[in-house]
Design an enzyme around this catalytic site. Sequence first.
Site, PDB file in Angstrom:
ATOM      1  N   GLY A  36       0.806  -1.215   0.000  1.00 39.58           N
ATOM      2  CA  GLY A  36       0.000   0.000   0.000  1.00 39.58           C
ATOM      3  C   GLY A  36       0.838   1.264   0.000  1.00 39.58           C
ATOM      4  NE  ARG A  68      -3.221  -3.128   2.407  1.00 43.07           N
ATOM      5  CZ  ARG A  68      -3.618  -4.371   2.206  1.00 43.07           C
ATOM      6  NH1 ARG A  68      -4.827  -4.620   1.739  1.00 43.07           N
ATOM      7  NH2 ARG A  68      -2.813  -5.386   2.456  1.00 43.07           N
ATOM      8  CB  CYS A 178      -2.450  -4.422   6.931  1.00 45.52           C
ATOM      9  SG  CYS A 178      -1.558  -2.880   7.131  1.00 45.52           S
ATOM     10  CB  CYS A 237      22.835   4.692  14.825  1.00 46.36           C
ATOM     11  SG  CYS A 237      21.904   5.415  16.189  1.00 46.36           S
TER      12      CYS A 237
HETATM   13 ZN   LIG Z   1      19.943   4.107  16.460  1.00 51.29          ZN
END
Ligand SMILES: [Zn+2]
Length: 245
Positions: A36, A68, A178, A237
């Site tokens: 979608g 959709r 969904c 990160c």
């Molecule tokens: Zn991060």
Amino acid sequence: MTDLQRYSRQIVLPEIGINGQQMLRDSTVMLFGMGGLGSASAPYLAGAGVGQLLIADPDRLELSNLQRQVLYREADVGRHKIEAAAAQLRALNHDIDVVPLQPAAALARLHEADVVLDGTDRFSARFAINAACVAARKPLVSAAAIRFEGQIAVLDPTRRGGCYACMYPPQGEDAERCEDAGIAGPVVGTVGVMQAWLTLRRLLGLADDAGTLHTWSAEHLQWRRLTVSRDPNCPVCGTHDLDPA
Ligand SMILES: [Zn+2]
């Protein structure tokens, strides 16, 4: 000349102009998930003249997708989504390069992308795409929609803010999907179109909104903008030596 005509309605915008059009032509966008969200974002990126679209999805089209995923047609049921999507996008704009890829092959070509869009519906895929984008230092526009709600995060921890794993610590569990919880077509469509816009304006250098999360309530017709802070202990990160905090 044809290009001038074709893209005239956006070239006339002083914020875009001929230079912006050339920037779009020179850009490569990678889309994970041609459901979608991809159905809504990809046609706008193709229409705007983004030079190369790398589209990835492992699934075949099912009848229940058509409610959709309006990029497809009834005759596409049973086909690989990437093949059917590529045909539609090429029919919309023969001038751009549309490359259908399985997700693993797409990840191997991530270095080619200027911006990566995540429109997948599994946490496992989302975490893998996020980790790959952080490692390759690629901006990620990550979207999701369920029931009457959607959200889009613009993530680029090499510039500012956190990554997807800063927002959602990996838990190894799949997101609500969904097919279980339900989704209204225009809700996911709205979020996908906004994902395309956030991508275009980033490619055009109109805004640097790295580290922002935009949530959309289709019930209350409200957008909210939040900040995605970087978690120094983030398993993704936090381990990279990224410049700005
Ligand atoms: Zn991060």
